[in-house]
Design an enzyme around this catalytic site. Structure first.
Site, PDB file in Angstrom:
ATOM      1  CE  LYS A  13      -2.149  -0.951   4.029  1.00 41.55           C
ATOM      2  NZ  LYS A  13      -1.162  -2.089   4.173  1.00 41.55           N
ATOM      3  NE  ARG A  88      -3.682  -1.064  10.113  1.00 40.13           N
ATOM      4  CZ  ARG A  88      -2.768  -0.575   9.301  1.00 40.13           C
ATOM      5  NH1 ARG A  88      -2.887   0.496   8.904  1.00 40.13           N
ATOM      6  NH2 ARG A  88      -1.624  -1.387   9.126  1.00 40.13           N
ATOM      7  NE  ARG A 123       7.409  -2.783   5.947  1.00 40.65           N
ATOM      8  CZ  ARG A 123       5.931  -2.499   6.035  1.00 40.65           C
ATOM      9  NH1 ARG A 123       5.288  -1.971   5.194  1.00 40.65           N
ATOM     10  NH2 ARG A 123       5.165  -3.334   7.070  1.00 40.65           N
ATOM     11  NE  ARG A 156       6.723  -0.415  10.094  1.00 41.43           N
ATOM     12  CZ  ARG A 156       5.817  -0.589   9.586  1.00 41.43           C
ATOM     13  NH1 ARG A 156       5.537   0.030   8.259  1.00 41.43           N
ATOM     14  NH2 ARG A 156       4.720  -1.291  10.087  1.00 41.43           N
ATOM     15  NE  ARG A 167       2.597  -4.847  11.634  1.00 43.37           N
ATOM     16  CZ  ARG A 167       3.582  -4.734  10.655  1.00 43.37           C
ATOM     17  NH1 ARG A 167       4.763  -5.307  10.894  1.00 43.37           N
ATOM     18  NH2 ARG A 167       3.327  -4.047   9.657  1.00 43.37           N
TER      19      ARG A 167
END
Ligand code: ADP
Ligand code: ADP
Ligand code: ZN
Length: 209
Positions: A13, A88, A123, A156, A167
């Site tokens: 996204k 969300r 990531r 992160r 998550r």
């Protein structure tokens, strides 16, 4: 053009929204980026957000809805916006409707779980500007350094394997119901998110135009 990007964590996204925002000249609004910025500055909001985010949970709806409403009232949103990672929950989507914020399209990015896990665990994010890279699929020119601003790339806090699983569970429970919510309203467009970045972004542009 008022757009929502929906999809599980790691679907791409943020990657697609940052590129599409430039192509359409509209702001890319990521609630995750807003929270991370507040966390970096160690504000009260940042501390509150960190207590949820670092455990893989969602920040409470009231807090999140207020932030988004405030952001959407800024002048740069008049010509449109891309909401990435908001709403969300059903309560957040209702919050947008109650504020009479009109949405043109909701793109729902479809990516299999195995790819999501690979994307999230590889990531890397720029500490300063938030640009997104991947250690295999989207490498910076110099390892560990942002192409755009020269700052350090970091992993992160919420990308540890246990938290990634949490998550994905939170997504299924709280966010996936939004697929039906927006389909019923005739706004949902399913998009295969497991293709090269440029192919996906070109397709979004052609659908919108
Ligand atoms: P989201 O915002 O949905 O969580 P991101 O945009 O941060 O997802 O993407 C997750 C990771 O996957 C990032 O490391 C990004 O570089 C990588 N990525 C995103 N889209 C693609 C793609 N189409 N092909 C390969 N890697 C991708
Ligand atoms: P990703 O795209 O990888 O899921 P984001 O950057 O969108 O990551 O979000 C990171 C974290 O910030 C989420 O796991 C959640 O804790 C919090 N967050 C972001 N957006 C929202 C939202 N709309 N409501 C509640 N929490 C949010
Ligand atoms: Zn940077």
């Amino acid at each position: 053009m008022n757009l929502i990007f929906l999809g599980p964590p790691g679907a791409g996204k943020g990657t697609y929204a940052s590129r599409l925002g430039i192509r359409l000249d509209i702001p890319h609004i990521s609630t995750g980026d807003i929270f991370r910025e507040e966390m970096k500055k160690q504000t009260e909001l940042g501390k509150l957000a960190a207590s949820y985010i670092n455990k893989g949970n969602l920040v409470p709806d009231e807090v999140t809805i207020d932030i988004v409403k405030k952001r959407l009232s800024e002048p740069d949103c008049e010509k449109g916006f891309i909401l990435d990672g908001f709403p969300r929950t059903i309560a957040q989507a209702d919050g947008l409707e109650h504020a009479e914020i009109k949405i043109d399209h909701v793109f729902n990015f479809l990516v299999g779980e195995e790819v999501l896990i690979k994307r999230m665990s590889g990531r890397r994010t720029c500490k300063r500007c938030g640009a997104i890279y991947h250690i295999e699929t989207l490498k910076p020119k110099t390892p560990g350094i942002c192409d755009k601003c020269g700052s350090e790339l970091v992993q992160r806090e919420d990308e540890k394997p246990e938290i990634i699983k949490d998550r994905l569970r939170v997504y299924e429970e709280k966010t996936a119901p939004l697929i039906d919510y927006y389909r019923k309203r005739g706004l949902l467009i399913d998009t295969d998110g497991d293709r090269p970045i440029d192919v996906v972004v070109d397709e979004l542009v052609s659908i919108i135009q």
